[in-house]
Design a protein around this motif. Structure first.
Motif: not given
Length: 419
Positions: A322-328
């Motif tokens: 789920p952190e991928t969305m935040i990282t992007a």
């Protein structure tokens, strides 16, 4: 006309007789004989319950088919010799009878002039005619059939006393549903009393609110004992009119009484009726177990499907990391922030240069710059002097230089002309 010894005339009408002026017995007997002999011969139908031959004469007793009523009859030897050999006790017959009054003894005798057995074919034909007539009235219409209760509170049973049919119904009902309750009414199952007794029992059970279904049960037997009594019109109309569902359980497979047509359910035998009116407890328990098993399996399948769907959702990148969305989004924010800073710095630099230019222009036009070049500003009475003629000798002057102020006194005044 004869007269009494006193010479008094006899009354002409029986109503005119008195204790003082009665008829002789012979007059009454003769009148009765004359009246009775005017009665025409009549065909009647009944069942022979007594038949004996004495000196060639047949002495018999006929019983009504519907009510408890009998009539002795006699066929004199000449007629008795012509009777069908099948005419014997128990036979259903039609007889041509004429009353005869024997004056010497005052005995009324029903003389049989002819007697014929009623064949089973004729009896069945009568039943079929009644069946068709009642069908045309709509008594057998499917929409009139009342549904049987799934589990009756109490079973009304009309049957013979201590009959096999009663035992068959009760035994098979209790085998299937041990808690079943009965309200039993005993009635004649053959003979002329069938219709009246069964109808009376039917009405009594129908008035009992605890009775949910009524069974009319009789075992097998001769055709005329089974079909005819239970095809009586009065009984059929009674069954049609009650509010409680009625099950016909008359055990005769070859032919069926009209009762089968008007009943809400027709059972071929009393045993079949028992299997119809109550469910099988063992089968119901097995059915419940099967339903519970199928429900458990259905719930398990639903849980498995939902678990599989959850697993698929969890395996998607958005849930697996789920952190991928935040990282992007963070990288995008950084890029936007860098662009904002660059744009802001560029705008600030351009603004700084512009301000510097304006500041230089302002400074170049400032009086201080003039003063810095060695010029001074002279004021007299708080007014800047532009013409020497504004001052006289001795006036006080205020002189502003690049750095500071001076006070002076005018010692001489020289005016010049501007070109």
């Amino acid at each position: 006309m004869s007269e009494h010894t006193s010479g008094t005339a006899q009354p002409q009408q029986a109503a005119d007789t008195t204790p003082e002026n009665p008829w002789p017995l012979s007059r009454l007997s003769d009148n009765l004989k004359q009246y009775i002999e005017r009665v025409s011969p009549t065909w009647v139908e009944g069942q022979l319950i007594e038949h004996r031959v004495s000196r060639g004469h047949a002495w018999m007793t006929l019983r009504d088919l519907d009510v408890e009523m009998s009539l002795p009859v006699v066929a004199w030897s000449r007629t008795a010799q012509t009777l069908d050999p099948s005419i014997k006790e128990g036979a259903r017959v039609v007889a041509l009878v004429k009353p005869n009054f024997y004056t010497k003894t005052g005995r009324l005798t029903m003389i049989v002039n002819d007697m014929r057995p009623v064949g089973i074919g004729e009896l069945l034909a009568r039943v079929e005619r009644l069946r068709r007539a009642l069908a045309e009235e709509g008594l057998f219409a499917p929409e009139r059939k009342k549904p049987l209760p799934m589990l009756p509170n109490r079973i009304g049973l009309i049957t013979g006393r201590d009959s096999d049919a009663m035992h068959d119904v009760q035994r098979n009902v209790w085998l299937r549903w041990p808690a079943a309750e009965f309200e039993v009414f005993h009635a004649a199952m053959q003979g002329p009393q069938v219709s009246s007794e069964v109808t009376a029992a039917l009405y009594a059970l129908d008035q009992n609110p605890a009775v949910d279904v009524i069974v009319i049960a009789r075992g097998g037997g001769a055709l005329e004992e089974v079909i005819l009594p239970f095809s009586d019109e009065a009984l059929i109309r009674a069954v049609s009119g009650v509010r409680t569902p009625v099950v016909s359980a008359i055990g005769h497979e070859a032919d069926r009484p009209v009762l089968d047509d008007v009943a809400d359910f027709r059972a071929s035998t009393p045993t079949d009726a028992a299997k119809t009116i109550v469910p099988d407890a063992a089968m119901e328990r097995a059915g419940i177990s099967d339903v519970r098993l199928r429900m458990a399996q259905a719930v398990q399948r639903l849980v498995d499907v939902q678990a599989h769907q959850i697993q698929q959702l969890r395996s998607r990148p958005v849930l697996a990391q789920p952190e991928t969305m935040i990282t992007a989004r963070r990288d995008e924010v950084r890029q936007l922030l860098a662009r904002i800073r660059s744009t802001f710095a560029h705008q600030l630099h351009r603004a700084t240069d512009h301000v510097g230019q304006l500041q230089a222009r302002v400074r170049s036009l400032s009086p201080q710059q003039t003063l810095n070049r060695g010029y001074a500003v002279v004021q007299h009475d708080d007014a800047i002097l532009r013409n020497a003629g504004q001052v006289t000798v001795g006036d006080k002057l205020d002189i502003l230089v690049a750095a500071g102020r001076l006070t002076a006194t005018a010692t001489s005044v020289t005016e010049t002309t501007q070109e």
